[in-house]
Design a protein around this motif. Structure first.
Motif, PDB file in Angstrom:
ATOM      1  N   GLY B  72       0.826  -1.214   0.000  1.00  0.00           N
ATOM      2  CA  GLY B  72       0.000   0.000   0.000  1.00  0.00           C
ATOM      3  C   GLY B  72       0.855   1.256   0.000  1.00  0.00           C
ATOM      4  N   LEU B  73       1.873   1.267   0.873  1.00  0.00           N
ATOM      5  CA  LEU B  73       2.774   2.419   0.927  1.00  0.00           C
ATOM      6  C   LEU B  73       3.449   2.622  -0.429  1.00  0.00           C
ATOM      7  N   GLY B  74       3.795   1.488  -1.072  1.00  0.00           N
ATOM      8  CA  GLY B  74       4.437   1.564  -2.381  1.00  0.00           C
ATOM      9  C   GLY B  74       3.595   2.335  -3.384  1.00  0.00           C
ATOM     10  N   CYS B  75       2.271   2.192  -3.284  1.00  0.00           N
ATOM     11  CA  CYS B  75       1.371   2.919  -4.200  1.00  0.00           C
ATOM     12  C   CYS B  75       1.559   4.424  -4.046  1.00  0.00           C
ATOM     13  N   VAL B  76       1.678   4.876  -2.793  1.00  0.00           N
ATOM     14  CA  VAL B  76       1.857   6.312  -2.542  1.00  0.00           C
ATOM     15  C   VAL B  76       3.231   6.759  -3.042  1.00  0.00           C
ATOM     16  N   LEU B  77       4.257   5.965  -2.708  1.00  0.00           N
ATOM     17  CA  LEU B  77       5.618   6.362  -3.074  1.00  0.00           C
ATOM     18  C   LEU B  77       5.815   6.417  -4.583  1.00  0.00           C
ATOM     19  N   GLU B  78       5.195   5.466  -5.283  1.00  0.00           N
ATOM     20  CA  GLU B  78       5.289   5.485  -6.742  1.00  0.00           C
ATOM     21  C   GLU B  78       4.750   6.804  -7.279  1.00  0.00           C
ATOM     22  N   GLU B  79       3.657   7.243  -6.690  1.00  0.00           N
ATOM     23  CA  GLU B  79       3.054   8.494  -7.160  1.00  0.00           C
ATOM     24  C   GLU B  79       3.933   9.696  -6.814  1.00  0.00           C
ATOM     25  N   LEU B 232      17.156  -0.364   6.854  1.00  0.00           N
ATOM     26  CA  LEU B 232      17.732   0.046   5.569  1.00  0.00           C
ATOM     27  C   LEU B 232      17.084  -0.700   4.412  1.00  0.00           C
ATOM     28  N   ASP B 233      16.836  -2.008   4.602  1.00  0.00           N
ATOM     29  CA  ASP B 233      16.220  -2.773   3.521  1.00  0.00           C
ATOM     30  C   ASP B 233      14.815  -2.268   3.215  1.00  0.00           C
ATOM     31  N   ARG B 234      14.083  -1.901   4.259  1.00  0.00           N
ATOM     32  CA  ARG B 234      12.760  -1.322   4.012  1.00  0.00           C
ATOM     33  C   ARG B 234      12.898  -0.002   3.252  1.00  0.00           C
ATOM     34  N   GLY B 235      13.905   0.771   3.646  1.00  0.00           N
ATOM     35  CA  GLY B 235      14.146   2.035   2.956  1.00  0.00           C
ATOM     36  C   GLY B 235      14.526   1.812   1.498  1.00  0.00           C
ATOM     37  N   ARG B 236      15.356   0.788   1.247  1.00  0.00           N
ATOM     38  CA  ARG B 236      15.793   0.504  -0.134  1.00  0.00           C
ATOM     39  C   ARG B 236      14.600   0.125  -1.006  1.00  0.00           C
ATOM     40  N   LEU B 237      13.706  -0.680  -0.444  1.00  0.00           N
ATOM     41  CA  LEU B 237      12.535  -1.086  -1.227  1.00  0.00           C
ATOM     42  C   LEU B 237      11.576   0.088  -1.434  1.00  0.00           C
ATOM     43  N   ALA B 238      11.415   0.892  -0.399  1.00  0.00           N
ATOM     44  CA  ALA B 238      10.533   2.057  -0.533  1.00  0.00           C
ATOM     45  C   ALA B 238      11.085   3.024  -1.584  1.00  0.00           C
ATOM     46  N   LEU B 239      12.391   3.228  -1.539  1.00  0.00           N
ATOM     47  CA  LEU B 239      13.025   4.110  -2.514  1.00  0.00           C
ATOM     48  C   LEU B 239      12.901   3.523  -3.922  1.00  0.00           C
ATOM     49  N   SER B 240      13.009   2.215  -4.029  1.00  0.00           N
ATOM     50  CA  SER B 240      12.842   1.557  -5.332  1.00  0.00           C
ATOM     51  C   SER B 240      11.441   1.807  -5.877  1.00  0.00           C
ATOM     52  N   ALA B 241      10.451   1.792  -4.999  1.00  0.00           N
ATOM     53  CA  ALA B 241       9.071   2.053  -5.440  1.00  0.00           C
ATOM     54  C   ALA B 241       8.959   3.488  -5.970  1.00  0.00           C
ATOM     55  N   GLU B 242       9.594   4.416  -5.251  1.00  0.00           N
ATOM     56  CA  GLU B 242       9.574   5.811  -5.722  1.00  0.00           C
ATOM     57  C   GLU B 242      10.262   5.913  -7.082  1.00  0.00           C
ATOM     58  N   MET B 243      11.387   5.209  -7.226  1.00  0.00           N
ATOM     59  CA  MET B 243      12.128   5.261  -8.493  1.00  0.00           C
ATOM     60  C   MET B 243      11.326   4.646  -9.633  1.00  0.00           C
ATOM     61  N   LEU B 244      10.550   3.603  -9.324  1.00  0.00           N
ATOM     62  CA  LEU B 244       9.707   2.994 -10.354  1.00  0.00           C
ATOM     63  C   LEU B 244       8.705   4.020 -10.876  1.00  0.00           C
ATOM     64  N   GLY B 245       8.125   4.782  -9.962  1.00  0.00           N
ATOM     65  CA  GLY B 245       7.183   5.826 -10.371  1.00  0.00           C
ATOM     66  C   GLY B 245       7.860   6.872 -11.235  1.00  0.00           C
ATOM     67  N   LEU B 246       9.061   7.260 -10.816  1.00  0.00           N
ATOM     68  CA  LEU B 246       9.841   8.243 -11.589  1.00  0.00           C
ATOM     69  C   LEU B 246      10.064   7.741 -13.014  1.00  0.00           C
ATOM     70  N   VAL B 247      10.496   6.483 -13.119  1.00  0.00           N
ATOM     71  CA  VAL B 247      10.796   5.909 -14.432  1.00  0.00           C
ATOM     72  C   VAL B 247       9.531   5.838 -15.288  1.00  0.00           C
ATOM     73  N   GLU B 248       8.441   5.392 -14.695  1.00  0.00           N
ATOM     74  CA  GLU B 248       7.214   5.252 -15.479  1.00  0.00           C
ATOM     75  C   GLU B 248       6.762   6.611 -16.022  1.00  0.00           C
ATOM     76  N   GLU B 249       6.870   7.617 -15.189  1.00  0.00           N
ATOM     77  CA  GLU B 249       6.438   8.944 -15.626  1.00  0.00           C
ATOM     78  C   GLU B 249       7.337   9.471 -16.753  1.00  0.00           C
TER      79      GLU B 249
END
Lengths: 400, 373
Positions: B72-79, B232-249
Motif C-alpha cells: 500500500g505504501l508503495g502505491c503512494v511512493l510510486e506516485e 535500511l532494507d525497508r528504505g531501499r525497497l521504498a526508494l525503489s518504489a519511488e524510483m519505479l514511479g519516476l521511471v514510469e512517468e
C-alpha cells in the motif's frame, strides 16, 4: 484463508498424493533427449517405466489437464493445471508426453476447430497416436511470415498443395503437419492465408533434415508436390488462417519463454558451474570479480524474470491486463543466450569441446546448448519482431 | 505473496495520484528550487499528506499507524516518484520511523512513533560518512558512561538532515553499533545544508562531543546493527518504489513525445530505431515492477526474503533509472537539455536516488554475497 485457497490447498494435496503413488522413481529425474516420449506412429517409449508413467497420466487426463474430458483431458482450470505442473516439478517428474500437437495445435483447435476436427485430432494427440510438425516459415518467408508462398489451390472437395516449408521440427518423424498456406493473392497479404492440416503420409510430401551449428538436425525442410488435401482439413474460414496462426504464436511464445525451466538436456546452472570451475577466497567470494559480477547480473535477471512469470499468472487469475506477457518471449530467450555465454566464460576452454572423452558430458552438452541457444531469439518470432510487437501493441507507436 | 494490487490499494494509488498531480506537480519542486526555499518542502502540503495518513501507512496500530502494509505504501511512493514531490515522507516516515521501530525500546517507540505518524515530528537517519553508501564502515564514535553518551564524528548525504527535528545518528560504541536520537538544537551538532542536483533536502553533519542522556540511545544497550540493516532494507525497497514511479512517468512522457514530434515528414515514433529502444525499456520496466512488488510484499508476508529482494530491487531500479532518464533526454532531442522542460528534473532526481542507500555495485556485490558466492 479464503474459500478458493482452501480448495486449492486440498487439490494440491490430492495431486501430491496421486503423484507419489503413480510416478515411477525412474521418472523423477531430468530427462535428456533420449528419455523423452514424443508419441506418433514412429515413436517408441524410451523405457517400460516411461510407458507406465505416460499411461497413468493419460488415463488420469493429466496429459492435457485443461482439455475437455471427451477429448482426453481432465477439464481442469488454469490454476489447477498450474498446481499439477508445480507438484510435478517439485518431485522432478518428467513430462510424460512431448509434442507440438499437445502444446500448440490442440489449444488452437479447441478455439478454432469444428467438432469433427476436434474429435478426429485431439484424442489422437493425447493417446500419442499422432505426432505433429509445424509448417509456418518458408525459405523466403521468415520474420516476414505473411509473405509465405506455399500455395493451396481450391478444387471441389480438396486442395492441391505445392511449395515448401522450412524449420519443420522433426518432420521426418511426424505424422501430420499444420500449415499456413496461400489460398488467395488478392488484398493484404495476411488476408489470403489459410490454416490447413496435412497428413504427412500423403503422396507428394517429402522431408530433408537440415544440419545446424549445434551439430543437430532436429529441423527439416518439407516439400509439397501436388499434394491432395481433403477440404475438411481446413481449420477456421478460408483466407482467415492468419488469426488462427496468431493465436497459436501466443502459445509458442509462452512456451519458448518458459523453455529454460524444462530443457531437454541436463543443464548446469551458471551458479553450479562457478562452484566447479572458479575459485573462491577464504570468505567464500569468487576471486574472479568480473565473472562474479556477471554471474550476479545473470542471477538477478533470472530472479526478475521468474517473478514476472508469477505476476503474469496472478494478473491472469485476477483478470488484470498488463503488458507483461508480451515482453516475456523477448526477455526469456535473450536470457537463455546470456546464460549460455556465461557458462562458456565460466568453463573456459573446458566449455569448448565438441566431442570425445577429453570432456565430461556436461561440458559437451553446455557447448551444444550454447549453439542451440542462438536459434531461440530467432525462432517463434525473432527478438526484433518481439520488439516490433511491443512497440505496436503496448506503446501504440505510429506504424510506417 | 500478492503481485497484483487489491481494490483498497488501487484506490489509495488513484487518490494519491489525483492529490499529488493537483497539489504537488513537478512545477512545485521547480518553485521550491527557484525561490531557494529554506525548508526545502511545502509545510502545508506535508500537513495535508499526514492528514491523509501517508506518514503512518505501514506503522502498527499500537503506535498510531494504519498497518496497511508496504504494498500500500508503495502505491503512494510510486506516485510521489511521478511528481518528484519533495516531502519528509521517505526520510522521516519510512526510513526514520522504521529505524526506531526496529531499534527502539518499547518506551522509545511509544514516545516517538505516534508523533512521526501524525507528521508532527520529522526525523532523519544520519548514517553514511563517505561519498559511497557503506553501512559497515562507521567512524563516528560514542563514549558512554552510566548516564550520558558523548558523540563525535561527521555524517554526509543525510536525506532531510537539514530540516528534520530529530537526527538518528549511527555511531560505534562499547555495545556495538549504536543509534542516538539527537534533537536538532543540541549543542555541538552542526548542520550544513548541501545543495544537491535534485533540489531536494540533504545535509552534512558535524558532531563535536555532542552529549545526550544515555536514554537517547535506541534499544538501551543492545547492538543495533541488525535492526539498522532491517530498516535500511525497508528504505531501499521504498526508494525503489519511488524510483519505479519516476521511471514510469519519464518514460510515458517520452513515448507521448515520440507520437507528436515530426521529422523527415514522419512522426519520430514510427522509426524502428526508436521503437526498439522504447520497447526494450518497456520490457525492463515490467521486470522492475515485479521486483518492486515482490519486495514490498515480502516485507509484509515473507521477511526472510527481504534482504535479497531489497538488493535486487535497488540494483535493478538504479540501472533502469539511469537508462530511462538518459533515453528520455536523448529522445526529446535539443529540448531535452533545456531547463524549461521538466525531463531534466527526472534526470537529476534519478542520480540522487541511485546513490542513496547503495549504488548498483554495492547491491550487486551484496546480492552475490547473500547468494553464497
Amino acid at each position: 484463508m479464503t474459500h478458493s485457497s482452501a480448495t486449492a490447498d486440498a487439490f494440491r494435496q490430492e495431486v501430491r498424493d496421486w503423484l507419489e503413488e503413480n510416478c515411477p522413481q525412474s521418472q523423477r529425474q531430468p530427462a535428456v533427449a533420449a528419455d523423452q516420449f514424443w508419441g506418433g506412429r514412429s515413436g517408441s517409449f524410451p523405457s517400460e517405466d516411461a510407458r507406465l508413467w505416460y499411461e497413468r497420466m493419460r488415463d488420469k487426463g493429466w496429459v492435457a489437464p485443461e482439455w475437455p474430458r471427451e477429448y482426453g483431458g481432465a477439464a481442469l482450470d488454469a490454476q489447477q493445471a498450474r498446481i499439477i505442473k508445480q507438484e510435478m516439478k517439485r518431485i522432478n517428474a518428467r513430462t510424460p508426453l512431448y509434442g507440438l500437437g499437445l502444446w500448440m495445435l490442440g489449444p488452437a483447435l479447441l478455439e478454432y476447430g469444428n467438432t469433427s476436427q476436434k474429435e478426429q485430432h485431439l484424442p489422437a494427440i493425447v493417446k500419442a497416436e499422432t505426432r505433429w510438425a509445424q509448417g509456418y516459415s518458408e525459405p523466403g518467408a521468415g520474420s516476414d511470415l505473411a509473405s509465405l508462398q506455399c500455395r493451396a489451390e481450391e478444387h471441389d472437395d480438396h486442395f492441391l498443395v505445392n511449395g515448401s516449408k522450412i524449420w519443420t521440427t522433426a518432420a521426418d518423424r511426424c505424422d501430420w503437419i499444420f500449415c499456413l498456406v496461400r489460398t488467395s493473392t488478392e488484398g493484404k497479404k495476411q488476408e489470403g492465408i489459410s490454416f490447413l492440416l496435412i497428413d504427412m503420409h500423403s503422396p507428394g510430401v517429402s522431408t530433408t533434415p537440415i544440419e545446424l551449428i549445434s551439430g543437430e538436425s532436429e529441423f527439416c525442410q518439407t516439400f509439397f508436390d501436388n499434394v491432395k488435401v481433403p477440404r475438411e482439413n481446413l481449420v477456421g474460414e478460408l483466407n482467415k488462417g492468419w488469426s488462427v496462426a496468431k493465436a497459436l504464436l501466443v502459445h509458442e511464445r509462452k512456451l519458448m519463454a518458459e523453455i529454460g525451466s524444462d530443457s531437454p538436456r541436463k543443464v548446469v546452472s551458471p551458479r553450479e558451474a562457478a562452484e566447479q570451475y572458479l575459485q573462491k577466497d577464504d570468505t567464500g567470494k569468487l576471486t574472479n570479480t568480473e565473472l562474479r559480477s556477471q554471474l550476479a547480473d545473470y542471477d538477478m535477471q533470472m530472479h526478475a524474470i521468474g517473478l514476472t512469470h508469477m505476476r503474469c499468472f496472478e494478473e491472469r487469475q485476477a483478470g488484470v491486463r498488463s503488458p507483461a506477457p508480451l515482453v516475456m518471449k523477448y526477455l526469456g530467450t535473450e536470457a537463455e543466450k546470456t546464460k549460455s555465454e556465461l557458462l562458456l566464460k565460466i568453463m573456459g576452454s573446458r566449455g569448448l569441446g565438441w566431442e570425445g572423452d577429453s570432456f565430461t558430458d556436461e561440458e559437451l552438452d553446455t557447448l551444444r546448448l550454447w549453439a542451440m541457444s542462438k536459434a531461440m531469439t530467432i525462432a517463434g518470432g525473432s527478438s526484433e519482431i518481439q520488439l516490433n510487437v511491443i512497440a505496436k501493441s503496448v506503446l501504440e507507436l505510429p506504424q510506417e | 505473496m500478492p503481485l497484483v494490487l487489491n481494490e483498497e490499494q488501487r484506490l489509495l494509488r488513484d487518490t494519491s495520484r489525483e492529490f499529488l498531480q493537483r497539489s504537488a506537480p513537478v512545477a512545485a519542486l521547480r518553485a521550491l528550487r527557484d525561490e531557494r526555499n529554506s525548508l526545502g518542502y511545502q509545510a502545508d502540503l506535508w500537513a495535508e499528506m499526514a492528514e491523509m495518513g501517508w506518514a503512518c501507512v505501514t506503522l502498527p496500530e499500537a503506535y498510531g499507524g494504519l498497518d496497511f502494509g508496504f504494498l500500500g505504501l508503495g502505491c503512494v511512493l510510486e506516485e510521489t516518484g511521478r511528481t518528484l514531490t519533495a516531502s519528509p515522507l521517505f526520510a522521516s516516515a519510512v526510513l526514520g520511523s522504521n529505524t526506531i521501530l526496529f531499534a527502539g525500546t518499547e518506551s522509545q517507540k511509544e514516545h516517538y512513533l505516534p508523533r512521526i505518524a501524525t507528521g508532527e515530528l520529522t526525523v532523519a537517519l544520519a548514517l553514511d560518512e563517505s561519498h559511497h553508501h557503506a553501512p559497515a564502515d562507521t567512524g563516528c564514535t560514542a563514549q558512554c558512561n552510566d548516564e550520558h553518551a558523548v558523540i563525535s564524528g561527521r555524517k554526509v548525504f543525510v536525506a532531510d538532515g537539514h530540516s528534520a527535528e530529530l537526527l538518528l545518528v549511527v555511531a560505534e560504541d562499547q555495545y556495538g553499533l549504536g543509534i542516538y536520537a539527537i534533537p536538532e538544537n543540541t549543542p555541538g551538532l552542526l548542520r550544513e545544508r548541501t545543495v544537491m542536483v535534485d533540489s531536494r533536502n540533504a545535509a552534512n553533519l558535524t558532531l563535536n562531543a555532542v552529549t545526550v542522556p544515555l536514554s537517547q540511545r535506541l534499544g538501551g544497550t543492545e547492538d543495533c546493527a541488525a535492526a539498522l540493516e532491517q530498516a535500511l532494507d525497508r528504505g531501499r525497497l521504498a526508494l525503489s518504489a519511488e524510483m519505479l514511479g519516476l521511471v514510469e512517468e519519464v518514460f510515458e512522457r517520452t513515448v507521448a513525445y515520440l507520437k507528436e514530434r515530426e521529422q523527415f515528414g514522419a512522426l519520430i515514433g514510427s522509426f524502428q530505431a526508436l521503437q526498439h529502444r522504447a520497447a526494450q525499456l518497456q520490457a525492463e520496466i515490467e521486470l522492475c515492477r515485479s521486483v518492486v512488488m515482490q519486495g514490498l510484499s515480502a516485507i509484509d508476508d515473507a521477511p526472510e526474503q527481504v534482504p535479497l529482494t531489497a538488493s535486487l530491487a535497488k540494483a535493478r531500479l538504479n540501472d533502469l533509472a539511469e537508462w530511462a532518464t538518459n533515453e528520455a533526454v536523448q529522445m526529446h532531442g535539443g529540448i531535452g537539455v533545456t531547463d524549461e522542460l521538466e525531463i531534466g528534473f527526472f534526470l537529476k532526481r534519478a542520480r540522487v536516488s541511485m546513490q542513496m542507500l547503495g549504488d548498483t555495485a554495492f547491491h550487486r556485490d551484496r546480492y552475490a554475497t547473500l547468494s553464497g558466492y
